[in-house]
Scaffold this active site. Structure first.
Site, mmCIF file in Angstrom:
data_model
loop_
_atom_site.group_PDB
_atom_site.id
_atom_site.type_symbol
_atom_site.label_atom_id
_atom_site.label_comp_id
_atom_site.label_asym_id
_atom_site.label_seq_id
_atom_site.Cartn_x
_atom_site.Cartn_y
_atom_site.Cartn_z
ATOM 1 N N CYS A 154 0.555 -1.226 0.091
ATOM 2 C CA CYS A 154 0.024 0.021 -0.055
ATOM 3 C C CYS A 154 0.895 1.263 -0.120
ATOM 4 O O CYS A 154 2.004 1.201 0.380
ATOM 5 C CB CYS A 154 -0.889 -0.052 1.230
ATOM 6 S SG CYS A 154 -2.222 -1.054 1.313
ATOM 7 N N CYS A 157 -2.930 4.877 2.660
ATOM 8 C CA CYS A 157 -4.175 3.806 2.486
ATOM 9 C C CYS A 157 -5.040 3.623 3.680
ATOM 10 O O CYS A 157 -4.610 3.790 4.794
ATOM 11 C CB CYS A 157 -3.497 2.451 2.144
ATOM 12 S SG CYS A 157 -4.654 1.353 1.972
ATOM 13 N N CYS A 175 -2.219 -2.954 -3.444
ATOM 14 C CA CYS A 175 -3.516 -2.822 -3.036
ATOM 15 C C CYS A 175 -4.440 -2.122 -4.007
ATOM 16 O O CYS A 175 -4.285 -1.278 -4.565
ATOM 17 C CB CYS A 175 -3.408 -2.094 -1.943
ATOM 18 S SG CYS A 175 -5.077 -1.623 -1.034
ATOM 19 N N CYS A 198 -5.856 1.464 -2.542
ATOM 20 C CA CYS A 198 -4.984 2.929 -2.701
ATOM 21 C C CYS A 198 -3.989 2.950 -3.735
ATOM 22 O O CYS A 198 -3.697 3.954 -4.074
ATOM 23 C CB CYS A 198 -4.246 2.941 -1.465
ATOM 24 S SG CYS A 198 -3.035 1.375 -1.245
HETATM 25 ZN ZN LIG Z 1 -3.886 -0.145 0.310
#
Ligand SMILES: [Zn+2]
Length: 377
Positions: free
Chosen positions: A56, A60, A87, A90
């Protein structure tokens, strides 16, 4: 930086401490940014979670992982190379890294290598062709602390490491780049969370063997770890020598072993008599990057030769660091093996010597005598 450099055949332990500290420092700062979901840190690094396999950006909104599951990578590419996937929430790949981080990394490295000098913002600005103000702001934006604070935490880590290795508080402070022992004692105590002496007492240090012998300069002590010589000292008596060793390595297991170390002592004597280069002695000593530069250079100054403090400073390409050079000479842990006695004041005065100017004078006279007689014969 490599972990060991060779100077002749004498190996110095290098700056692994600072390198580790840089990484640990950075990870701490990054972890704080992750906890704070700091959007300003997006693009500077990504964090990956080993329990989920996902990486991330710092901001995030997802649940924070446990600290031990968090891994930090410079770029999404690095995280993916390590087997993590981006991810979906994000989208860390949509933010790219930037040049500021490269600059800050270089500044960190520079600071780490100049811990025993007071590196000012002006100085850094010149070095990196930035206005001091801009440099400080960039540094702080990336790492969250000022260059000065960074230098302090590097010193503190080095200091901790040296206490753990069993060095005396005074010496550990000196060698970690602290300039004024008394002023800083209380501050380091605060940062360590306890008295430095107490901190050190928890540490277990390597065993050290030592031998005492006669030398042209009075009694000499040679102490060594398994890896090499860690201390060479002169004094009037064995009691004084043993006391000195105890102060230097108060929590090491110290054992006298005249027989086992006789070879090392003989090597040293042969060197003092001009029969063997000092590099025949393997060394195991702690050094800051600066000390290492000075000491390595000193090992290249030949038997019977001398240099001035400012010549040494010029030779290591830090012409303004004359005082720091003098300090590095004064903290030499291995007399003669690192020939700090061959450094004089520019006007020819002897300058100081850790083991007394009388001994410095005698050593230099001895070397001049031996080298002139051998060049004649
Ligand atoms: Zn994330």
């Amino acid at each position: 930086m490599n972990s060991t450099i060779n100077v002749g055949t004498g190996a110095f332990k290098s700056e692994t401490v600072e390198q580790l500290s840089m990484n640990a420092m950075l990870a701490d700062v990054q972890w704080q940014a992750v906890l704070a979901r700091d959007a300003a840190s997006d693009g500077k690094f990504v964090f990956a979670v080993s329990s989920t396999g996902v990486y991330c950006r710092p901001s995030c909104p997802s649940k924070r992982p446990r600290r031990e599951n968090a891994n930090f990578f410079e770029t999404p590419q690095h995280a993916e190379a390590a087997g993590f996937r981006a991810c979906l929430r994000c989208r860390p790949k949509s933010v790219s890294g930037n040049r500021r981080q490269e600059l800050v990394k270089s500044v960190c490295r520079y600071i780490e290598q100049h811990l025993d000098e007071a590196v000012t913002l002006t100085h850094l600005g010149k070095e990196f062709r930035q206005s001091p103000f801009h440099l400080q702001r960039t540094f702080k934006a990336v790492l969250g602390i000022t260059p000065k604070e960074y230098a302090n935490s590097c010193r503190m880590r080095g200091f901790r490491q040296k206490l753990k290795a069993g060095q005396s508080v005074t010496r550990a402070m000196h060698e970690s780049g602290y300039s004024s022992t008394s002023r800083l004692y209380s501050r380091t105590a605060a940062e360590l969370g306890m008295e430095p002496g107490k901190y050190r007492r928890g540490a277990i240090a390597a065993p050290i063997r030592y031998a005492c012998a006669d030398s042209p300069l009075g009694r000499v002590l040679v102490a060594a770890t398994d890896k090499g010589v860690c201390s060479i000292q002169f004094a009037e008596s064995d009691e004084e020598l043993e006391q000195g060793l105890k102060q230097e390595f108060p929590f090491a297991m110290r054992r006298r072993d005249d027989e086992g170390l006789s070879k090392l002592v003989q090597n040293l004597m042969r060197h003092m008599n001009g029969l063997e280069p000092a590099t025949a002695l393997p060394l195991d000593i702690q050094a800051t990057a600066f000390q290492r530069r000075v000491w390595s250079y000193l090992q290249s100054v030949g038997f019977g030769e001398t240099r001035s403090y400012s010549e040494v400073a010029k030779a290591i390409r830090q012409p303004s660091a004359v005082r720091a050079v003098a300090r590095a000479c004064a903290t030499n842990p291995v007399a003669v093996a690192i020939p700090c006695h061959r450094v004089l004041r520019s006007n020819g005065d002897l300058g100081g010597y850790r083991w007394g100017t009388g001994r410095k004078k005698a050593l230099l006279e001895m070397e001049t005598r031996i080298s002139t007689s051998s060049s004649r014969g």
